[in-house]
Design an enzyme around this catalytic site. Structure first.
Site, short mmCIF file in Angstrom:
data_model
loop_
_atom_site.label_atom_id
_atom_site.label_comp_id
_atom_site.label_asym_id
_atom_site.label_seq_id
_atom_site.Cartn_x
_atom_site.Cartn_y
_atom_site.Cartn_z
N GLY A 72 59.93 61.41 21.20
CA GLY A 72 59.91 62.85 21.47
C GLY A 72 60.14 63.10 22.96
O GLY A 72 60.83 64.06 23.35
N ALA A 200 58.85 60.73 15.29
CA ALA A 200 58.46 60.21 13.97
C ALA A 200 56.97 59.90 13.87
O ALA A 200 56.37 60.09 12.81
CB ALA A 200 59.26 58.94 13.67
N CYS A 327 46.55 64.02 27.83
CA CYS A 327 47.15 63.16 26.83
C CYS A 327 47.07 61.71 27.28
O CYS A 327 47.51 60.82 26.62
CB CYS A 327 48.59 63.56 26.54
SG CYS A 327 49.63 63.42 27.95
N1 PLP Z 1 55.83 66.75 22.95
C1 PLP Z 1 54.62 66.99 22.41
C2 PLP Z 1 54.21 68.40 22.14
C3 PLP Z 1 53.76 65.94 22.12
O1 PLP Z 1 52.56 66.19 21.61
C4 PLP Z 1 54.20 64.62 22.38
C5 PLP Z 1 53.31 63.47 22.13
O2 PLP Z 1 52.10 63.59 22.13
C6 PLP Z 1 55.48 64.43 22.92
C7 PLP Z 1 56.26 65.51 23.19
C8 PLP Z 1 56.00 63.06 23.21
O3 PLP Z 1 56.38 62.40 22.02
P1 PLP Z 1 56.53 60.81 22.01
O4 PLP Z 1 55.13 60.26 21.95
O5 PLP Z 1 57.31 60.49 20.78
O6 PLP Z 1 57.24 60.42 23.25
#
Ligand code: PLP
Length: 388
Positions: A72, A200, A327
């Site tokens: 993401g 995913a 996070c």
């Molecule tokens: N965007 C949001 C809103 C998220 O909650 C997260 C992960 O917690 C991400 C992006 C990043 O995704 P990834 O963990 O696949 O890099």
């Protein structure tokens, strides 16, 4: 871990066994490179394209508009850097103050390179007011990026209205739907978003695979160069097992979404009401109804300093939750920038618990959580005067 109650589904989700079964062959015998012309390569290509259709189905878009990425985070970077890369001067982008660091840090990076960035404020429940977008959007605005659902407080944003305003002013609209997709409808025919980020592992799929929806006609500048895979936007040999797992996870999420959302809302609301009936000082953070089905973020008035102790006591009792402050565990003691943006004072912004439910959580687990909270709460109360 047997008997462990996992209430941290916004951080990541357990793999669905059906996803594991789908991935299994691609971790052993089916190892072909999708770019190879022989049978094994063609088989891998077919599987990747099938997964692309499944992921596209979740957004109701053309499979050709899906680009597989490594996460993401990468999708967010691709959307922002890719949009800006296509213009060289006088570029303005707009985002919100409560985006995930994958957006905010990318914005900071772009600001250092001369891009002008505006941050939309949010109200006390974490909502962006579309009227605030009207006041900052300008002819040089290239992109508006507002998340579909917030990862800490769970609030759902009015992305359809925001996309409409962006388009009226000639800007593209991106939404980070990493938390929302597969849980609430993110139908691009309705929202009219031009770019949508997905991941995913938030929908019982594997880690390390994401996707970006890129509407036909939106031109992005690639930032990974090489063999030209993924329409030239993301060169690299595809993570076939991960992509196939993502496809299956998307298929299951899409097929079960409305039933599962109703079930999770039931569990969520019972948990909120259960907490409020036992602890009168509990307050819900975020919007009461415009929120992700399985998402709870709470504070304990007067006991905000206890959030980490609560998390650790719950962990000891075999229940995984997270604090709402960050996070990343290394920032767990810092006030949450999201809660600060919602107008919380620094003490309250440091003291929230995030409890997020998913597909494999049950009624019994909610009962167990409430019982454990009743058991540990008096102990925490006695510890209130001590800091960690
Ligand atoms: N965007 C949001 C809103 C998220 O909650 C997260 C992960 O917690 C991400 C992006 C990043 O995704 P990834 O963990 O696949 O890099």
């Amino acid at each position: 871990m047997q008997d462990y109650v996992y209430f941290d589904n916004s951080a990541t989700t357990p793999l669905d066994p059906r996803v594991v079964d789908t991935m299994q062959p691609f971790l052993s015998g089916f190892f072909g490179n999708p770019s190879s012309l022989h049978g094994m390569g063609r088989e891998a290509r077919q599987s990747v394209e099938n997964a692309r259709r499944q992921v596209a189905g979740m957004l109701r878009v053309d499979p050709e508009e899906i680009v597989f990425t490594g996460s993401g985070t990468e999708s967010d970077n691709m959307a922002l850097c890719g949009s800006v890369g296509a213009v060289d001067t006088n570029c303005h982008i707009i985002t919100s103050a409560i985006e995930h660091p994958a957006i905010l840090e990318t914005c900071r990076y772009l600001q250092q390179r001369g891009v002008d960035v505006s941050y939309l404020p949010v109200d006390s429940v974490g909502l962006v007011d579309p009227a605030s977008l009207e006041t900052v959007i300008r002819p040089t605005t290239r992109l508006v990026s507002v998340m579909a659902a917030n990862n800490v407080v769970g609030t759902l944003q009015p992305i359809r209205e925001l996309a409409h305003i962006a388009h009226q002013h000639g800007a593209f609209f991106h939404t980070d739907a990493v938390q929302a997709a597969g849980k609430v409808p993110v139908d691009v025919r309705t929202t009219q978003a031009d770019l949508v980020s997905l991941s995913a592992h938030k929908i019982h799929g594997p880690k390390g695979v994401g996707a970006l929806y890129v509407r036909k006609g939106v031109s992005l500048t690639p930032f990974i160069h090489g063999g030209g895979q993924e329409h030239g936007l993301r060169s690299a040999t595809e993570n076939v097992a991960g992509i196939v797992g993502f496809g299956e996870a998307a298929r299951i999420a899409q097929e079960t979404m409305s039933e599962e959302a109703a079930r999770l809302v039931g569990l969520r609301d019972r948990l909120i009401e259960g907490l409020q009936s036992v602890f009168p000082n509990v307050y819900l953070i975020g919007h009461r109804y415009l929120r992700l089905p399985g998402h709870i973020c709470i504070g304990f008035a007067g006991q905000e300093g206890e959030a980490i102790k609560m998390l650790l006591a719950l962990d000891e009792a075999g229940i995984a939750v997270s604090t709402g402050s960050a996070c990343s565990a290394s920032h767990a003691h810092e006030p949450s920038y999201i809660l600060l943006a919602m107008g919380f004072d620094p003490i309250r912004a440091r003291g929230s618990l995030r409890i997020t439910l998913g597909r494999f959580n049950t009624d019994d687990e909610v009962n167990r959580f409430l019982q454990v909270m009743r058991d540990i709460f008096p102990t925490l109360r006695r510890l209130t005067s001590y800091s960690l």
